[in-house]
Scaffold this motif. Structure first.
Motif, PDB file in Angstrom:
ATOM      1  N   SER A   1     -10.295  -4.014  34.441  1.00  0.00           N
ATOM      2  CA  SER A   1     -11.059  -3.262  35.429  1.00  0.00           C
ATOM      3  C   SER A   1     -11.481  -4.140  36.602  1.00  0.00           C
ATOM      4  O   SER A   1     -11.317  -3.764  37.766  1.00  0.00           O
ATOM      5  CB  SER A   1     -12.289  -2.637  34.770  1.00  0.00           C
ATOM      6  OG  SER A   1     -13.098  -2.009  35.722  1.00  0.00           O
ATOM      7  N   HIS A   2     -12.002  -5.316  36.296  1.00  0.00           N
ATOM      8  CA  HIS A   2     -12.446  -6.227  37.368  1.00  0.00           C
ATOM      9  C   HIS A   2     -11.262  -6.699  38.210  1.00  0.00           C
ATOM     10  O   HIS A   2     -11.364  -6.775  39.437  1.00  0.00           O
ATOM     11  CB  HIS A   2     -13.201  -7.421  36.787  1.00  0.00           C
ATOM     12  CG  HIS A   2     -14.545  -7.064  36.235  1.00  0.00           C
ATOM     13  ND1 HIS A   2     -15.659  -6.934  37.023  1.00  0.00           N
ATOM     14  CD2 HIS A   2     -14.942  -6.796  34.974  1.00  0.00           C
ATOM     15  CE1 HIS A   2     -16.693  -6.597  36.271  1.00  0.00           C
ATOM     16  NE2 HIS A   2     -16.281  -6.504  35.017  1.00  0.00           N
ATOM     17  N   LEU A   3     -10.159  -6.997  37.549  1.00  0.00           N
ATOM     18  CA  LEU A   3      -8.964  -7.402  38.293  1.00  0.00           C
ATOM     19  C   LEU A   3      -8.491  -6.256  39.177  1.00  0.00           C
ATOM     20  O   LEU A   3      -8.133  -6.452  40.341  1.00  0.00           O
ATOM     21  CB  LEU A   3      -7.854  -7.833  37.332  1.00  0.00           C
ATOM     22  CG  LEU A   3      -6.545  -8.272  37.963  1.00  0.00           C
ATOM     23  CD1 LEU A   3      -6.749  -9.443  38.928  1.00  0.00           C
ATOM     24  CD2 LEU A   3      -5.539  -8.636  36.885  1.00  0.00           C
TER      25      LEU A   3
ATOM     26  N   THR B   1     -13.804  -6.324  26.082  1.00  0.00           N
ATOM     27  CA  THR B   1     -13.642  -7.440  27.018  1.00  0.00           C
ATOM     28  C   THR B   1     -12.332  -7.310  27.788  1.00  0.00           C
ATOM     29  O   THR B   1     -12.288  -7.504  29.004  1.00  0.00           O
ATOM     30  CB  THR B   1     -13.687  -8.784  26.267  1.00  0.00           C
ATOM     31  OG1 THR B   1     -14.975  -8.925  25.666  1.00  0.00           O
ATOM     32  CG2 THR B   1     -13.408  -9.962  27.189  1.00  0.00           C
ATOM     33  N   ILE B   2     -11.268  -6.957  27.093  1.00  0.00           N
ATOM     34  CA  ILE B   2      -9.959  -6.815  27.724  1.00  0.00           C
ATOM     35  C   ILE B   2      -9.988  -5.692  28.756  1.00  0.00           C
ATOM     36  O   ILE B   2      -9.465  -5.838  29.865  1.00  0.00           O
ATOM     37  CB  ILE B   2      -8.875  -6.588  26.654  1.00  0.00           C
ATOM     38  CG1 ILE B   2      -8.743  -7.852  25.783  1.00  0.00           C
ATOM     39  CG2 ILE B   2      -7.541  -6.223  27.286  1.00  0.00           C
ATOM     40  CD1 ILE B   2      -7.919  -7.664  24.537  1.00  0.00           C
ATOM     41  N   VAL B   3     -10.618  -4.591  28.405  1.00  0.00           N
ATOM     42  CA  VAL B   3     -10.729  -3.471  29.348  1.00  0.00           C
ATOM     43  C   VAL B   3     -11.525  -3.888  30.575  1.00  0.00           C
ATOM     44  O   VAL B   3     -11.166  -3.557  31.711  1.00  0.00           O
ATOM     45  CB  VAL B   3     -11.377  -2.249  28.652  1.00  0.00           C
ATOM     46  CG1 VAL B   3     -11.792  -1.190  29.663  1.00  0.00           C
ATOM     47  CG2 VAL B   3     -10.428  -1.661  27.626  1.00  0.00           C
TER      48      VAL B   3
ATOM     49  N   VAL C   1      -1.615  -3.939  40.834  1.00  0.00           N
ATOM     50  CA  VAL C   1      -0.805  -3.924  39.612  1.00  0.00           C
ATOM     51  C   VAL C   1      -1.653  -3.765  38.353  1.00  0.00           C
ATOM     52  O   VAL C   1      -1.141  -3.346  37.319  1.00  0.00           O
ATOM     53  CB  VAL C   1       0.072  -5.186  39.506  1.00  0.00           C
ATOM     54  CG1 VAL C   1       1.100  -5.218  40.628  1.00  0.00           C
ATOM     55  CG2 VAL C   1      -0.759  -6.457  39.488  1.00  0.00           C
ATOM     56  N   ALA C   2      -2.937  -4.052  38.436  1.00  0.00           N
ATOM     57  CA  ALA C   2      -3.804  -3.906  37.260  1.00  0.00           C
ATOM     58  C   ALA C   2      -3.894  -2.439  36.845  1.00  0.00           C
ATOM     59  O   ALA C   2      -4.006  -2.135  35.661  1.00  0.00           O
ATOM     60  CB  ALA C   2      -5.187  -4.469  37.538  1.00  0.00           C
ATOM     61  N   ARG C   3      -3.826  -1.539  37.808  1.00  0.00           N
ATOM     62  CA  ARG C   3      -3.865  -0.106  37.483  1.00  0.00           C
ATOM     63  C   ARG C   3      -2.635   0.314  36.697  1.00  0.00           C
ATOM     64  O   ARG C   3      -2.667   1.266  35.934  1.00  0.00           O
ATOM     65  CB  ARG C   3      -3.950   0.730  38.753  1.00  0.00           C
ATOM     66  CG  ARG C   3      -5.280   0.663  39.447  1.00  0.00           C
ATOM     67  CD  ARG C   3      -5.321   1.662  40.589  1.00  0.00           C
ATOM     68  NE  ARG C   3      -4.133   1.539  41.437  1.00  0.00           N
ATOM     69  CZ  ARG C   3      -4.130   1.596  42.749  1.00  0.00           C
ATOM     70  NH1 ARG C   3      -5.256   1.791  43.396  1.00  0.00           N
ATOM     71  NH2 ARG C   3      -3.023   1.460  43.442  1.00  0.00           N
ATOM     72  N   LEU C   4      -1.524  -0.369  36.898  1.00  0.00           N
ATOM     73  CA  LEU C   4      -0.268  -0.016  36.246  1.00  0.00           C
ATOM     74  C   LEU C   4      -0.099  -0.682  34.887  1.00  0.00           C
ATOM     75  O   LEU C   4       0.722  -0.244  34.085  1.00  0.00           O
ATOM     76  CB  LEU C   4       0.907  -0.414  37.150  1.00  0.00           C
ATOM     77  CG  LEU C   4       0.894   0.170  38.568  1.00  0.00           C
ATOM     78  CD1 LEU C   4       2.002  -0.450  39.392  1.00  0.00           C
ATOM     79  CD2 LEU C   4       1.021   1.677  38.514  1.00  0.00           C
ATOM     80  N   ALA C   5      -0.854  -1.734  34.630  1.00  0.00           N
ATOM     81  CA  ALA C   5      -0.719  -2.493  33.386  1.00  0.00           C
ATOM     82  C   ALA C   5      -1.287  -1.707  32.207  1.00  0.00           C
ATOM     83  O   ALA C   5      -2.338  -1.088  32.302  1.00  0.00           O
ATOM     84  CB  ALA C   5      -1.438  -3.836  33.504  1.00  0.00           C
ATOM     85  N   GLU C   6      -0.561  -1.732  31.105  1.00  0.00           N
ATOM     86  CA  GLU C   6      -1.009  -1.060  29.891  1.00  0.00           C
ATOM     87  C   GLU C   6      -1.817  -2.029  29.036  1.00  0.00           C
ATOM     88  O   GLU C   6      -1.549  -3.223  29.005  1.00  0.00           O
ATOM     89  CB  GLU C   6       0.190  -0.539  29.109  1.00  0.00           C
ATOM     90  CG  GLU C   6       0.947   0.554  29.854  1.00  0.00           C
ATOM     91  CD  GLU C   6       2.073   1.139  29.030  1.00  0.00           C
ATOM     92  OE1 GLU C   6       2.040   1.014  27.788  1.00  0.00           O
ATOM     93  OE2 GLU C   6       2.977   1.719  29.630  1.00  0.00           O
ATOM     94  N   LEU C   7      -2.783  -1.473  28.338  1.00  0.00           N
ATOM     95  CA  LEU C   7      -3.597  -2.285  27.443  1.00  0.00           C
ATOM     96  C   LEU C   7      -2.826  -2.585  26.167  1.00  0.00           C
ATOM     97  O   LEU C   7      -2.111  -1.724  25.648  1.00  0.00           O
ATOM     98  CB  LEU C   7      -4.896  -1.558  27.091  1.00  0.00           C
ATOM     99  CG  LEU C   7      -5.899  -1.415  28.217  1.00  0.00           C
ATOM    100  CD1 LEU C   7      -7.005  -0.450  27.817  1.00  0.00           C
ATOM    101  CD2 LEU C   7      -6.480  -2.759  28.580  1.00  0.00           C
ATOM    102  N   PRO C   8      -2.978  -3.802  25.629  1.00  0.00           N
ATOM    103  CA  PRO C   8      -2.301  -4.128  24.368  1.00  0.00           C
ATOM    104  C   PRO C   8      -3.035  -3.483  23.193  1.00  0.00           C
ATOM    105  O   PRO C   8      -4.206  -3.114  23.299  1.00  0.00           O
ATOM    106  CB  PRO C   8      -2.418  -5.655  24.303  1.00  0.00           C
ATOM    107  CG  PRO C   8      -3.688  -5.947  25.028  1.00  0.00           C
ATOM    108  CD  PRO C   8      -3.744  -4.922  26.142  1.00  0.00           C
TER     109      PRO C   8
END
Length: 90
Positions: A45-47, A39-41, A64-71
């Motif tokens: 992706s949608h953002l 769900t987080i991924v 900026v979503a491309r630059l954000a790291e997943l927790p």
């Protein structure tokens, strides 16, 4: 109000620029709330897709979503099938 909207609305009301850290905060809040990694991924992706559309005509400077790291999230829950006896009890 949904969780993603609640986190991002605070930044929009202040007139601040959306930063990768804001997206990471959103994703971390989702992980803390127990959302699955899948769900987080998908949310990231949608953002990212929405920001990419806005980036083309210059509405945003960068996605900026491309630059954000997943927790870090909990691993998948191991699933077990019912035994024949357990199935009969259902």
């Amino acid at each position: 109000m949904s969780l993603p909207t609640a986190v991002l609305d605070g930044r929009a009301q202040n007139g601040d620029v959306l930063e990768p850290e804001d997206v990471e905060q959103l994703l971390a809040a989702m992980a803390t709330a127990g959302r699955s990694r899948r769900t987080i991924v998908r949310v990231r992706s949608h953002l990212g897709q929405a920001l990419a559309v806005a980036e083309r005509p210059g509405k945003v400077g960068r996605s900026v979503a491309r630059l954000a790291e997943l927790p870090a999230t909990a691993g998948p829950v191991e699933k077990q099938s019912l035994t024949a006896d357990e199935e009969e009890l259902r």
